[in-house]
Design an enzyme around this catalytic site. Structure first.
Site, short mmCIF file in Angstrom:
data_model
loop_
_atom_site.label_atom_id
_atom_site.label_comp_id
_atom_site.label_asym_id
_atom_site.label_seq_id
_atom_site.Cartn_x
_atom_site.Cartn_y
_atom_site.Cartn_z
N ASP A 242 23.80 26.81 26.94
CA ASP A 242 22.51 27.46 27.18
C ASP A 242 21.39 26.89 26.29
O ASP A 242 20.21 26.97 26.65
CB ASP A 242 22.60 28.97 26.91
CG ASP A 242 23.41 29.70 27.98
OD1 ASP A 242 23.98 29.02 28.87
OD2 ASP A 242 23.49 30.94 27.92
N HIS B 30 43.52 37.39 58.80
CA HIS B 30 43.12 38.66 59.40
C HIS B 30 43.98 39.81 58.90
O HIS B 30 45.18 39.62 58.73
CB HIS B 30 43.27 38.53 60.93
CG HIS B 30 42.78 39.73 61.67
ND1 HIS B 30 41.43 40.00 61.79
CD2 HIS B 30 43.45 40.71 62.30
CE1 HIS B 30 41.29 41.13 62.49
NE2 HIS B 30 42.50 41.58 62.80
#
Ligand code: NDP
Length: 453
Positions: A303, A436
Site C-alpha cells: 500500500d 446445478h
C-alpha cells in the site's frame, strides 16, 4: 563494502513479511526486519482478517431468521460484543505468533522497533542502534485518512472499531468505498442503527455501474440508511455521542462516527525526502515495475506504493522483489486482471476485469446479465436478488469483465478470475457444463446478450 544484512525490511505486514521470508529461506539472504507495532500489518491486525470475522459475526441474525423458515426452532438471545472481542483478540494473537514463527524459522532477525533511513544503506532503530544493508525494502503500508472537517478528532476509523469496548446504539459511517460499505453492513448486522453518508451520487465509484446500483439497493433494503449526495459539515461532542451537522441541513446525534474516506501511504517520518526517494502526490513511494525507487538500493511494495491496495497484490510484489534481487529470477509483479471482493451483506460484490463502462469505451461489446432470487433465501421469504454479469468483447469474444453480486461472490469470483485471466471467451463459458443447482451456474447459461454497445 560489507553490510550487516543483505536485506533490511521496514514493515512487518503482508508484503514485507513475504519478501523477508522468501529472500532468507529460499534465496539464502541475511535478512533483518523492523516492525514498530504488531507483526502481520493491516491485513492481519486491523484489516481483512478481523473485518471478515466481523462479517461472519454479523451474518448470524439473518441466518437465524432464515433457519426458522426452514423449520428450526431458533431463539437468538442477543449478541455479546465482549465475547466476540475476546475471541477475536485470541485469534489475532495466534496469527501474529504464526507470522513471527514463520520469520524465525526462515532465519530473519526481527526488531520490534520503529526504523528510519539515514542513508541509502543505513537504518536507524528507535533504541539508537543502526544497521546497514545492501538493499532496503520499504513496506510500511497505509493509514486511514480523515478529511479536515471541524470536529474531525471525534471521528473513529476502522482501526478503532475493532477495539471498541461496547457497540454504540447508532453509528454514522462516512464514505462510499470498500471499507465504508463493509462496515455499514457489519454494524447493521450486529444490531447497530447505521446511517451512511456518501458525498457522490452512487457508492463504490470505479466498480461496474449496474453492480454498484445493485449493492446500494441491497444495503438499503438490509436496513442501512444510505444517504448519497450527503457529507458531514461539522461534528461536536454531545450528550450520547457526536452531534453531526450534515450538508443537507440536518443535525443529529450519533453514538459514534466512523470515517472510511480512504487511506494514505505511510511514508512520513521515514527519512525518505532527505535521501531523495521520490514520492507521489498522495505521499506514495514511486517505484518502477521492479518495485525499485528512485534510490537504487531502496525498494518498496504494498500500500505504501499505492498501486493496487490489496493484500494478495502486496504479497506478490514482495515475492517478485525477493526472487528478482536475491533469487536470480527477475520478474515483475502482474497487476493485470486482479480480482477483488467487497464483503457487503447479504450479497458480496465480486469483480474481475473491465466494468461495462470501461469496456464500452474500448470497442463493441455484448453484455450478458441476469438477476434472480437465490434459492436458499427465496425459500425463507427474502426478496433480495443476485446479479451475474459478463462483459464480452464483440470482436474477440473474450470475457473482458465478470461482476457478481451474490452471497459468497468473493468465493465465486476467485474461480471466474482464473477463466478471465486465461483469456476465456464467451463460448468457453458456454461449453462449460453447469453445476446445478447453484447461483454460479447462471454464468455459463446466459445465451442471449442483454444489450450490445
Ligand atoms: P476507498 O478509496 O475505497 O474509498 C474512499 C471513500 O471515501 C470514497 O467513497 C471516497 O469518495 C470517499 N472520500 C474520500 N475523500 C473524502 C472526503 N474528503 N470527504 C468525503 N468522502 C471522501 O477507500 P477505503 O478507505 O474504503 O479503502 C482503502 C483501500 O483499502 C481500498 O481502496 C482497497 O484497496 C482496500 N480495501 C480492500 C478491501 C477488500 O478487498 N475487501 C476491504 C477494505 C479495504 P469518492 O468516491 O467520491 O472519491
Amino acid at each position: 563494502m560489507t553490510f550487516d544484512y543483505d536485506l533490511f525490511v521496514i514493515g512487518g505486514g503482508s508484503g514485507g513479511v513475504r519478501a523477508a521470508r522468501i529472500a532468507a529461506s529460499e534465496h539464502g539472504a541475511r535478512v533483518g526486519l523492523a516492525e514498530e507495532y504488531r507483526m502481520g500489518g493491516t491485513c492481519v491486525i486491523r484489516g481483512c482478517v478481523p473485518k471478515k470475522l466481523m462479517v461472519f459475526a454479523s451474518s448470524y441474525p439473518a441466518a437465524m431468521e432464515d433457519a426458522r423458515a426452514y423449520g428450526w426452532d431458533v431463539i437468538a438471545a442477543g449478541f455479546d460484543w465482549g465475547t466476540f472481542r475476546a475471541r477475536l483478540d485470541t485469534e489475532l494473537d495466534r496469527l501474529e505468533a504464526a507470522y513471527r514463527g514463520g520469520l524465525k524459522s526462515a532465519g530473519v532477525t526481527v526488531y520490534d522497533s520503529r526504523a528510519t533511513l539515514t542513508d541509502p544503506h543505513t537504518v536507524a532503530l528507535a533504541d539508537g542502534t543502526t544497521v546497514t544493508a545492501k538493499h532496503i525494502l520499504l513496506a510500511t503500508g497505509g493509514w486511514p485518512f480523515v478529511p479536515d472537517v471541524p470536529g474531525a478528532a471525534l471521528a473513529l476509523t476502522s482501526n478503532e472499531v475493532f477495539k471498541l469496548d461496547r457497540l454504540p446504539e447508532s453509528v454514522l459511517v462516512v464514505g462510499g468505498g470498500f471499507i465504508a460499505c463493509e462496515f455499514a453492513c457489519i454494524l447493521n448486522g450486529l444490531g447497530v442503527e447505521v446511517t451512511q453518508f456518501y458525498r457522490g451520487s452512487q457508492i463504490l465509484r470505479g466498480f461496474d455501474d449496474e453492480a454498484r446500483g445493485h449493492v446500494a439497493e441491497q444495503i438499503t433494503a438490509g436496513g442501512v440508511n444510505l444517504m448519497c449526495g450527503t457529507d458531514v459539515v461539522s461534528m461536536e461532542k454531545a450528550a450520547g455521542g457526536v452531534l453531526v451537522k450534515a450538508s443537507d441541513g440536518t443535525e443529529r446525534v450519533f453514538g459514534a462516527v466512523v470515517y472510511a474516506t480512504g487511506r494514505k501511504p505511510n511514508s512520513k517520518g521515514l527519512g525518505l525526502e532527505a535521501l531523495g526517494v521520490q514520492l507521489g502526490r498522495n505521499g506514495e513511494v514511486v517505484v518502477d515495475g521492479w518495485s525499485q525507487t528512485s534510490v537504487p538500493s531502496i525498494y518498496a511494495v504494498g500500500d505504501l506504493t499505492d498501486r493496487i491496495n490489496l493484500t494478495p497484490v502486496a504479497i506478490r510484489e514482495g515475492h517478485a522483489f525477493a526472487d528478482t534481487v536475491f533469487g536470480g529470477k527477475p520478474r515483475q509483479p502482474d497487476h493485470d486482471l486482479v480480482a477483488s471482493a467487497v464483503f457487503t451483506q447479504p450479497c458480496e460484490l465480486g469483480t474481475v476485469g473491465m466494468t461495462e463502462e470501461e469496456a464500452r469505451a474500448q470497442g463493441p461489446i455484448e453484455v450478458y446479465a441476469t438477476t434472480f432470487k437465490p434459492m436458499r433465501t427465496a425459500f425463507a421469504g427474502r426478496t433480495h436478488k443476485v446479479l451475474m454479469k459478463l462483459v464480452v468483447c464483440a470482436r474477440t469474444r473474450k470475457v473482458l469483465g465478470c461482476h457478481i453480486v451474490a452471497p459468497e461472490a468473493g468465493e465465486m469470483i476467485q474461480l471466474a478470475g482464473i477463466a478471465v485471466k486465461m483469456g476465456a471467451t464467451k463460448e468457453d463459458f458456454d461449453r462449460t457444463c453447469a453445476v446445478h443447482p447453484t447461483m454460479a451456474e447462471e454464468l455459463v447459461t446466459m445465451r442471449k446478450p442483454t444489450r450490445t454497445a
